[in-house]
Design an enzyme around this catalytic site. Structure first.
Site, PDB file in Angstrom:
ATOM      1  N   SER A  28      42.140   7.801 -11.483  1.00 21.40           N
ATOM      2  CA  SER A  28      43.330   6.949 -11.265  1.00 21.40           C
ATOM      3  C   SER A  28      43.069   5.912 -10.575  1.00 21.40           C
ATOM      4  CB  SER A  28      44.433   7.838 -10.569  1.00 21.40           C
ATOM      5  OG  SER A  28      44.993   8.551 -11.531  1.00 21.40           O
ATOM      6  N   LYS A  32      49.020   2.257  -2.830  1.00 19.76           N
ATOM      7  CA  LYS A  32      49.758   2.755  -3.865  1.00 19.76           C
ATOM      8  C   LYS A  32      50.839   3.591  -3.357  1.00 19.76           C
ATOM      9  CE  LYS A  32      48.445   6.254  -7.488  1.00 19.76           C
ATOM     10  NZ  LYS A  32      47.307   7.130  -7.883  1.00 19.76           N
ATOM     11  N   SER A  35      46.302   6.103 -12.576  1.00 19.09           N
ATOM     12  CA  SER A  35      47.745   5.754 -11.974  1.00 19.09           C
ATOM     13  C   SER A  35      47.753   4.938 -10.946  1.00 19.09           C
ATOM     14  CB  SER A  35      48.420   7.345 -11.507  1.00 19.09           C
ATOM     15  OG  SER A  35      47.650   7.819 -10.494  1.00 19.09           O
TER      16      SER A  35
END
Length: 387
Positions: free
Chosen positions: A132, A31, A108
């Protein structure tokens, strides 16, 4: 904007293994909150990327994975400054959800879940504050672990709310999840859990079809855990009401100065959340923090050393990309009520892709005692091997 996959194609990153070990031959992604020396950590916003220099060091977690034989093949998209559970980024677009093509991927850690679900990598790193890792794992039909708060080395990673931020990862199978855990974590210090208790309030938040499946799957226990009576922690909206302002206050402490100086454009939802965060007073934050601490003690007392709580990861499968604002808000509220249990208590939570509703996959979650991360992964391996 429609993305072909969850990778940051404008900022390609490729690092070959630096050693050999348990992850030989496996490919992974990270990420865009993990620092990679020589590249900018953009945290899902083009202006943040423009106003920050390249990282001078690499996350120690990434270095450990490379040393264990894994190959890094890219960085993945995230929601703006990681402050969303939807996975829809107004600047970069929405990573596809291979499990529900017309659904959001969840956020996210949207890109990391997406590339794992698409089979583009063997595993991917994410981060989790309010859900997330857990939410995109549930929506995309993959495994996802939110680790015990403070257990992972979070140097050279971006934060949203440090009191709640954790690191984690996704994979398409339990064996890979466990292999990554063996590289990134020392063995659990406490005893292995022995009993499973369904969290009544978590079941009440989820759709009936999902709950019925969960009860059927756990009727005789789970992967060697004996089933005990349902557990209760009280109304979950209390967790939501405590977690939300405590997290928001910390998010403004972290990003407020940059937001004030640069006036970035945010998408719907994120714009309103940061505006609300800016208005929270230290007194309100202290009150919310005290409420979180009380709830944390309640949940940790409930799990003790030997209990695993079980509930659906999310109330439903992935909602449509074009869902109404009302539907988005309703599902977000129910989801945060469910994810705030482990988030407030700082506990590990593993989402397994074992449930479904009419639209697609829904995760089955195991919340364990503090530091039981690898035990949860072992339970998933046992379940997978017995199927």
């Amino acid at each position: 904007m429609k993305l072909e996959n969850g990778f940051l194609d404008f900022d390609p990153v490729h690092l070959h293994p630096t050693g050999q070990g348990a992850l030989d031959g496996r490919r992974f992604a990270v990420k865009d909150v993990y620092d990679i020396a020589g590249t900018v950590t953009g945290i899902g916003h083009p202006l943040y990327r423009e106003t920050h220099p390249p990282a001078d060091q690499t996350s120690p977690l990434v270095e450990a994975l490379l040393a264990a034989g894994a190959e890094l093949v890219g960085k993945t998209h995230t929601d703006e400054l990681t402050y969303s559970l939807a996975g829809q980024n107004v600047h970069y677009g929405t990573p596809p959800n291979p499990a529900v093509p017309d659904g959001i991927p969840g956020g996210s850690s949207s890109g990391s879940a997406s590339v794992v679900a698409a089979g583009l990598v063997d595993f991917a790193l994410g981060s989790d504050t309010g859900g997330s890792v857990r939410v995109p794992a549930s929506y995309c039909g993959v495994y996802g672990l939110r680790t015990t708060h403070g257990r992972m080395d979070d140097r050279h990673t971006a934060h949203l709310a440090k009191s709640f931020d954790t690191l984690g990862w996704f994979a398409g199978d339990a064996a890979t999840m466990a292999a990554v855990g063996q590289v990134l974590m020392t063995p659990d210090a406490g005893p292995a859990p022995v009993e499973l208790r369904l969290l009544r309030e978590g079941l009440d938040m989820a759709d009936e079809t999902v709950v019925d499946q969960l009860r059927d799957l756990t009727a005789d226990g789970f992967a060697g855990l004996r089933l005990d009576e349902d557990a209760t922690v009280g109304p979950l909206d209390a967790f939501f009401q405590a977690f939300r302002p405590a997290q928001a206050f910390e998010a403004w402490q972290y990003f407020g100065e940059w937001i004030t100086a640069h006036q970035p454009q945010f998408g719907p939802g994120i714009r309103e959340r940061f505006a609300a965060a800016a208005a929270i007073t230290p007194e309100q934050a202290a009150e919310a923090r005290a409420a979180c601490d009380a709830l944390r003690r309640r949940v940790r007392q409930l799990v003790g050393e030997g209990t695993v709580l079980c509930l659906p990861t999310t109330p439903t499968s992935a909602i449509p990309l074009d869902a109404s604002d009302e539907q988005v808000d309703e599902v977000r509220f129910r989801t945060l009520c469910m994810t705030a249990v482990a988030g407030t208590a700082g506990l590990p939570q593993l989402s397994l892709p074992l449930l479904r509703d009419a639209r697609g996959p829904v995760g089955l979650s195991l919340i364990g005692p503090p530091g039981s991360d690898r035990a949860l992964l072992d339970l998933a391996v046992k379940w997978e091997q017995a199927r």
